[in-house]
Design a protein around this motif. Structure first.
Motif, PDB file in Angstrom:
ATOM      1  N   THR A 361       0.834  -1.196   0.000  1.00 31.81           N
ATOM      2  CA  THR A 361       0.000   0.000   0.000  1.00 31.81           C
ATOM      3  C   THR A 361       0.870   1.247   0.000  1.00 31.81           C
ATOM      4  OG1 THR A 361      -1.817   1.119   1.143  1.00 31.81           O
ATOM      5  CG2 THR A 361      -0.126   0.117   2.526  1.00 31.81           C
ATOM      6  N   SER A 362       0.294   2.353  -0.446  1.00 34.69           N
ATOM      7  CA  SER A 362       0.942   3.664  -0.388  1.00 34.69           C
ATOM      8  C   SER A 362       0.003   4.653   0.280  1.00 34.69           C
ATOM      9  CB  SER A 362       1.285   4.174  -1.791  1.00 34.69           C
ATOM     10  OG  SER A 362       2.307   3.415  -2.375  1.00 34.69           O
ATOM     11  N   TYR A 363       0.571   5.535   1.073  1.00 39.27           N
ATOM     12  CA  TYR A 363      -0.206   6.590   1.726  1.00 39.27           C
ATOM     13  C   TYR A 363       0.458   7.929   1.434  1.00 39.27           C
ATOM     14  CZ  TYR A 363      -2.156   9.596   5.325  1.00 39.27           C
ATOM     15  OH  TYR A 363      -2.772  10.648   5.986  1.00 39.27           O
ATOM     16  N   THR A 364      -0.307   8.837   0.851  1.00 36.82           N
ATOM     17  CA  THR A 364       0.185  10.181   0.548  1.00 36.82           C
ATOM     18  C   THR A 364      -0.236  11.113   1.675  1.00 36.82           C
ATOM     19  OG1 THR A 364       0.025   9.766  -1.839  1.00 36.82           O
ATOM     20  CG2 THR A 364       0.160  12.069  -1.108  1.00 36.82           C
ATOM     21  N   TYR A 365       0.733  11.498   2.479  1.00 37.04           N
ATOM     22  CA  TYR A 365       0.445  12.363   3.637  1.00 37.04           C
ATOM     23  C   TYR A 365       0.224  13.810   3.210  1.00 37.04           C
ATOM     24  CZ  TYR A 365       1.195  14.829   8.044  1.00 37.04           C
ATOM     25  OH  TYR A 365       1.056  15.643   9.135  1.00 37.04           O
ATOM     26  N   SER A 366       1.020  14.255   2.242  1.00 33.99           N
ATOM     27  CA  SER A 366       0.905  15.615   1.734  1.00 33.99           C
ATOM     28  C   SER A 366       1.431  15.632   0.313  1.00 33.99           C
ATOM     29  CB  SER A 366       1.707  16.591   2.613  1.00 33.99           C
ATOM     30  OG  SER A 366       3.088  16.347   2.477  1.00 33.99           O
ATOM     31  N   ASP A 367       1.437  16.805  -0.282  1.00 38.70           N
ATOM     32  CA  ASP A 367       1.961  16.931  -1.644  1.00 38.70           C
ATOM     33  C   ASP A 367       3.448  16.603  -1.701  1.00 38.70           C
ATOM     34  OD1 ASP A 367       1.620  17.658  -4.418  1.00 38.70           O
ATOM     35  OD2 ASP A 367       2.789  19.460  -3.971  1.00 38.70           O
ATOM     36  N   ASN A 368       4.125  16.669  -0.566  1.00 40.94           N
ATOM     37  CA  ASN A 368       5.568  16.426  -0.531  1.00 40.94           C
ATOM     38  C   ASN A 368       5.950  15.053   0.021  1.00 40.94           C
ATOM     39  OD1 ASN A 368       6.097  19.032  -1.489  1.00 40.94           O
ATOM     40  ND2 ASN A 368       6.062  19.883   0.580  1.00 40.94           N
TER      41      ASN A 368
END
Length: 419
Positions: A361-368
């Motif tokens: 899985t991948s989790y995008t916390y913010s744009d960075n």
């Protein structure tokens, strides 16, 4: 082969890359957490993190911002070898290992990008109980390599990108053998230790049909490692009584085979993508292990400390995977792979066909900032082989029949940051 490391930097590197390979032969595939979650299917084409540097430098042109990625993979194998001749079993002969990797990609403009990869392509480790009958053929074997790989990529046009890099590969190696059996089992017979570095190169291309469909093709060259270090004969039968138990200077060349990979990526719709890879490894170049020293005369051959022929062939690895976008924050992925056996199994490298079952899985916390997690269950086919051994009982030169079975659990975490 056991290692004399000559700088504090390489002591640190070797300590964290003492790898137990779980690719075919002695190849290390564990380059990223994102890749592990899809069984490394599509790695030369996806380019979703900076870890693509380990597979295809041309894909750097897909990055419009600088990005750094770091991953850490834990390999927890369970490999057992049974001596069928004497009904003696050695459990868990491959220790757990931990594989770090780091990558940085910096776009220069719309056409050029540069990057640096720090990872490993090859490594192996086996360690048998001291009372295992086949002591002289088993014992401890370890190979660890570390690759420092700067790269440059150029976007030829909207469809085609090319890339290339050079590699400084540092390696350490260790081999020790004991009598085994019931009579003074922990008595050392011989030990060799050494380290070295060498150079290699890599090239790649990326062809983008459109934003949703692309193909990658890459090649990483063979690297010839010439290990130099100490060889110690504790019996005096190889180096003579005057050098019994005395370390003498020795050499051991080892070939790290060339690797080629073709990958494809297809974004079918906003939710689903599929990806796949075919990887070829030129294991036929790995023909033998021949340790030499001016003080050695194993088998009456001047200059020979030990020699062992290897029966290896070129191999293929096939992988297919899929990615599902749950939301702008979450992605799920999965993959399957078949990894062909590289060579005839031996006690040092009990090789076999291997099957990968992966999820991640991948989790995008913010744009960075984003995170990747991957887990794989790796199943090995049962392997039967024979090997000449020289334990204290029976007499030296006896051939034993062996079987090996095993599986492994691999887990990885990866952090990505865009500037």
């Amino acid at each position: 082969m056991s290692i004399k490391i000559k700088s504090n930097l390489f002591v640190i590197i070797a300590s964290i890359t003492s790898i137990n390979s779980y690719g075919a032969g002695f190849q290390v595939s564990e380059h990223s957490g994102a890749g592990l979650g899809r069984a490394f299917a599509g790695e030369a084409a996806i380019a979703d993190t900076a870890a693509v540097l380990a597979n295809n430098p041309a894909a750097m042109t897909r990055f419009d911002r600088a990005e750094v990625s770091g991953s850490f993979t834990a390999i927890m194998p369970s490999i057992d070898v049974n001596d069928e001749t004497f009904d003696q079993k050695a459990n868990n002969i491959a220790p757990s290992a931990y594989v770090p990797a780091a990558y940085y990609i910096q776009p220069i403009n719309e056409k050029f990008a540069v990057g640096l990869g720090l990872f490993s392509n090859y490594g192996v480790g086996t360690d048998y109980p001291v009372d295992f009958n086949a002591g002289l053929a088993a014992g401890k074997t370890s190979l660890a390599t570390f690759n420092i790989n700067p790269n440059l990529a150029y976007k030829v046009n909207d469809q085609l990108s090319i890339g290339a890099g050079v590699s400084l590969v540092y390696g350490t190696a260790e081999l020790s053998r004991r009598w085994g059996g019931n009579i003074t089992p922990d008595t050392l017979i011989m030990k060799m230790e050494g380290d070295t570095y060498s150079w290699g190169w890599n090239i790649g291309t990326l062809y983008e049909i459109d934003e949703n469909n692309r193909f990658g093709l890459s090649y990483r060259s063979q690297v010839d490692m010439d290990f130099k270090g100490d060889f110690t004969d504790y019996t005096g039968s190889i180096t003579g009584n005057s050098n019994k138990g005395v370390a003498v200077q020795g050499k051991l060349p080892v070939v790290l085979p060339a690797i080629a990979e073709f990958s494809g990526f297809h974004q079918l719709n906003p939710l689903w993508a599929v990806h796949y890879s075919v990887q070829w490894t030129q294991y036929s170049q790995f023909e033998s292990l021949d340790a030499t020293s001016a003080q050695c005369h194993a088998g009456g051959v001047a200059g020979s400390c030990f020699t062992k022929d290897e029966d290896y062939n070129d191999t293929f690895r096939f992988a297919v995977g899929a990615t599902y976008t749950v939301s702008p924050k979450w992605m799920l992925r999965a993959g399957l792979a078949y990894d062909q056996r590289a060579g005839q199994s031996t006690l040092s490298i009990p090789d076999s066909d291997r099957y990968w079952y992966s999820a991640g899985t991948s989790y995008t916390y913010s744009d960075n900032l984003s995170f990747d997690l991957g887990i794989t269950y790796l199943q090995s086919a049962k392997s039967s082989f024979e090997e000449e051994t020289s334990p204290s009982n029976p007499q030296p030169g006896t051939t034993h029949a062996f079987t090996s079975t095993g599986d492994a659990l691999l887990a990885a975490v990866q952090v990505n940051y865009k500037f």
